[in-house]
Design an enzyme around this catalytic site. Sequence first.
Site, PDB file in Angstrom:
ATOM      1  N   HIS A   1      47.380  29.142  61.350  1.00 26.24           N
ATOM      2  CA  HIS A   1      47.434  27.834  60.674  1.00 26.24           C
ATOM      3  C   HIS A   1      46.177  27.056  61.035  1.00 26.24           C
ATOM      4  CE1 HIS A   1      48.945  23.983  59.202  1.00 26.24           C
ATOM      5  NE2 HIS A   1      49.834  24.688  58.558  1.00 26.24           N
TER       6      HIS A   1
ATOM      7  N   ASP B   1      55.752  30.183  56.666  1.00 28.63           N
ATOM      8  CA  ASP B   1      56.027  31.242  55.679  1.00 28.63           C
ATOM      9  C   ASP B   1      56.592  32.505  56.294  1.00 28.63           C
ATOM     10  OD1 ASP B   1      53.242  29.834  54.281  1.00 28.63           O
ATOM     11  OD2 ASP B   1      55.125  30.018  53.162  1.00 28.63           O
TER      12      ASP B   1
HETATM   13  C1  SDX Z   1      50.725  27.224  54.532  1.00 30.94           C
HETATM   14  O1  SDX Z   1      47.679  23.576  55.669  1.00 30.94           O
HETATM   15  C2  SDX Z   1      48.966  23.550  55.680  1.00 30.94           C
HETATM   16  O2  SDX Z   1      49.610  22.693  56.220  1.00 30.94           O
HETATM   17  C3  SDX Z   1      49.616  24.688  54.912  1.00 30.94           C
HETATM   18  C4  SDX Z   1      51.111  24.812  55.053  1.00 30.94           C
HETATM   19  C5  SDX Z   1      51.833  23.647  54.402  1.00 30.94           C
HETATM   20  O3  SDX Z   1      52.988  23.368  54.786  1.00 30.94           O
HETATM   21  O4  SDX Z   1      51.282  23.094  53.407  1.00 30.94           O
HETATM   22  O5  SDX Z   1      51.475  24.880  56.419  1.00 30.94           O
HETATM   23  C6  SDX Z   1      51.613  26.061  54.342  1.00 30.94           C
HETATM   24  O6  SDX Z   1      49.868  27.449  53.720  1.00 30.94           O
HETATM   25  C7  SDX Z   1      50.850  28.055  55.778  1.00 30.94           C
HETATM   26  C8  SDX Z   1      49.774  29.177  55.866  1.00 30.94           C
HETATM   27  C9  SDX Z   1      50.222  30.348  55.009  1.00 30.94           C
HETATM   28  N1  SDX Z   1      49.171  31.369  54.942  1.00 30.94           N
HETATM   29  C10 SDX Z   1      49.299  32.519  55.600  1.00 30.94           C
HETATM   30  O7  SDX Z   1      50.232  32.839  56.323  1.00 30.94           O
HETATM   31  C11 SDX Z   1      48.157  33.493  55.320  1.00 30.94           C
HETATM   32  C12 SDX Z   1      47.667  34.093  56.639  1.00 30.94           C
HETATM   33  N2  SDX Z   1      47.043  33.047  57.415  1.00 30.94           N
HETATM   34  C13 SDX Z   1      45.625  32.927  57.404  1.00 30.94           C
HETATM   35  O8  SDX Z   1      45.018  33.200  56.176  1.00 30.94           O
HETATM   36  C14 SDX Z   1      45.096  31.709  58.143  1.00 30.94           C
HETATM   37  O9  SDX Z   1      45.754  31.635  59.335  1.00 30.94           O
HETATM   38  C15 SDX Z   1      45.106  30.356  57.451  1.00 30.94           C
HETATM   39  C16 SDX Z   1      44.416  30.387  56.142  1.00 30.94           C
HETATM   40  C17 SDX Z   1      46.491  29.883  57.301  1.00 30.94           C
HETATM   41  C18 SDX Z   1      44.350  29.384  58.358  1.00 30.94           C
HETATM   42  O10 SDX Z   1      43.200  29.998  58.709  1.00 30.94           O
HETATM   43  P1  SDX Z   1      41.850  29.225  59.091  1.00 30.94           P
HETATM   44  O11 SDX Z   1      42.129  27.963  59.800  1.00 30.94           O
HETATM   45  O12 SDX Z   1      40.992  29.136  57.875  1.00 30.94           O
HETATM   46  O13 SDX Z   1      41.263  30.217  60.152  1.00 30.94           O
HETATM   47  P2  SDX Z   1      40.240  31.370  59.867  1.00 30.94           P
HETATM   48  O14 SDX Z   1      40.629  32.158  58.650  1.00 30.94           O
HETATM   49  O15 SDX Z   1      38.880  30.776  59.928  1.00 30.94           O
HETATM   50  O16 SDX Z   1      40.490  32.346  61.117  1.00 30.94           O
HETATM   51  C19 SDX Z   1      40.008  31.981  62.425  1.00 30.94           C
HETATM   52  C20 SDX Z   1      40.146  33.252  63.234  1.00 30.94           C
HETATM   53  C21 SDX Z   1      39.499  34.445  62.529  1.00 30.94           C
HETATM   54  O17 SDX Z   1      39.152  35.379  63.548  1.00 30.94           O
HETATM   55  P3  SDX Z   1      37.576  35.458  64.008  1.00 30.94           P
HETATM   56  O18 SDX Z   1      36.786  35.792  62.754  1.00 30.94           O
HETATM   57  O19 SDX Z   1      37.252  34.097  64.574  1.00 30.94           O
HETATM   58  O20 SDX Z   1      37.566  36.561  65.037  1.00 30.94           O
HETATM   59  O21 SDX Z   1      41.540  33.581  63.354  1.00 30.94           O
HETATM   60  C22 SDX Z   1      41.786  34.815  62.692  1.00 30.94           C
HETATM   61  C23 SDX Z   1      40.624  35.050  61.741  1.00 30.94           C
HETATM   62  O22 SDX Z   1      40.463  36.424  61.497  1.00 30.94           O
HETATM   63  N3  SDX Z   1      43.045  34.656  61.928  1.00 30.94           N
HETATM   64  C24 SDX Z   1      43.926  35.629  61.753  1.00 30.94           C
HETATM   65  C25 SDX Z   1      44.957  35.066  60.977  1.00 30.94           C
HETATM   66  N4  SDX Z   1      44.662  33.786  60.714  1.00 30.94           N
HETATM   67  C26 SDX Z   1      43.472  33.536  61.298  1.00 30.94           C
HETATM   68  N5  SDX Z   1      43.926  36.915  62.168  1.00 30.94           N
HETATM   69  C27 SDX Z   1      45.001  37.653  61.790  1.00 30.94           C
HETATM   70  N6  SDX Z   1      46.039  37.181  61.051  1.00 30.94           N
HETATM   71  C28 SDX Z   1      46.045  35.901  60.631  1.00 30.94           C
HETATM   72  N7  SDX Z   1      47.062  35.451  59.902  1.00 30.94           N
END
Ligand code: SDX
Length: 396
Positions: A261, A315
């Site tokens: 998140h 989720d």
């Molecule tokens: C919702 O914003 C809200 O409030 C949204 C929500 C709401 O109520 O409206 O809460 C609802 O959208 C929840 C999120 C649902 N999405 C997912 O579950 C999809 C999987 N999650 C990721 O795509 C991610 O965690 C996000 C998009 C939710 C947030 O990611 P960020 O803040 O953009 O972080 P990032 O992608 O820049 O990742 C930072 C690091 C990376 O590693 P490095 O490159 O630094 O080594 O964290 C890792 C990422 O690879 N990472 C994950 C991960 N999420 C981040 N690694 C593995 N699995 C994951 N899910």
Amino acid sequence: MAVGEYKPGLEGVPATQSNISYIDGQQGILEYRGIRIEELCQHSNFLETAYLLIFGELPTAEQYATFVRDVTYRRRIKYRIRDMIKCFPESGHPMDALQSCIAALGMFYPLPDLHDPALIYDASARLIAKMPTIVATFHLMRQGNDPVPPRDDLDYPANFLYMLNEKEPDPLAARVFDVCLMLHAEHTVNASTFCALVTASTLTDPYTVLTSAIGTLSGPLHGGANEQVMKMLAEIGTIENVRPYLERKIKNKEKIMGFGHRVYKVKDPRATILQELAIKLFDRFGHDRYFDIALELEHQAKEYLGDKGIFPNVDFYSGLIYRKLGIPTDLFTPIFAIARTAGWLAHWKEQLADNRLFRPTQVYTGLHNVPYTPMEKRVSTSAGDGVTRMASSSLP
Ligand code: SDX
């Protein structure tokens, strides 16, 4: 504008001032109008929570009774909207159907004065009321069946489950669904709410504001994740496969759906409540082995992702509840949209009260004073490849 001020995805950049909800990502705290989400889930219901979010305080008994009445009697949809749904392909995604219907709805209910409190109330009650009917109507009609009209004697959550499954739900199922709606109602400036704010700031109507927000919610990184989680659990298939799956995803730097998140760096408090609700449902209606896989995945993911502050989000467990309630997977995100209508409307109203058109700036990385190249002197670049590929495809 200095490059250093640019934050991709506006990460950490305040885009508005708001008193609707509050998140503490380090402590795992979520409050709606200052009330902890745990309190609301214990004592409130979705319609009362929607009123709190949109109008700023918990309703009196009279205000609540009036709001329930006004929402209940706005549940039906125009026959022209139903006729429009008849034209949609059965294979179409319900989020596209929902977005199309909400956009069309605005044609039937023009708003002459965006700042008239009575018209804001009327539009809010109508949108809260009609979202479930549109989702249920599309679901029945895509199966070739007539839609089930809403029942005024059923409350908001029970009526949706009734319209969807054509039978009255068990009271526990209706209450669990009600709490799910509360948990998904609002979450500060998430992507779809930010989109709602930008659209609202142009002073367009609330139907168009919600059309923008619904489209934004549909993406797999946002509201579409709950559907992806179920596909992930099915792909893992057994508890023994959890570790190989995790190791492969981490090695390929692929995201685990339902984890992570932008704000929470601990477990999403909504995931904790949803997990408890799932246990209640499974105790009553029978276990789901996917829940065991989910629990094992959460447990093992800690080893790989815990140090990075990546834990289950809203989720991760929601889909398991919806599956037990007999809801098809591709309706999970439309249900998210039904709930988030309350938050989108709250932010629309708040933006209108102190509006300034959103128009950010950029850090320009392009060229200047480029001479025009005559057609005969041009050579194709990689940018142009897509055009040639499209030309050769079979799409009409
Ligand atoms: C919702 O914003 C809200 O409030 C949204 C929500 C709401 O109520 O409206 O809460 C609802 O959208 C929840 C999120 C649902 N999405 C997912 O579950 C999809 C999987 N999650 C990721 O795509 C991610 O965690 C996000 C998009 C939710 C947030 O990611 P960020 O803040 O953009 O972080 P990032 O992608 O820049 O990742 C930072 C690091 C990376 O590693 P490095 O490159 O630094 O080594 O964290 C890792 C990422 O690879 N990472 C994950 C991960 N999420 C981040 N690694 C593995 N699995 C994951 N899910």
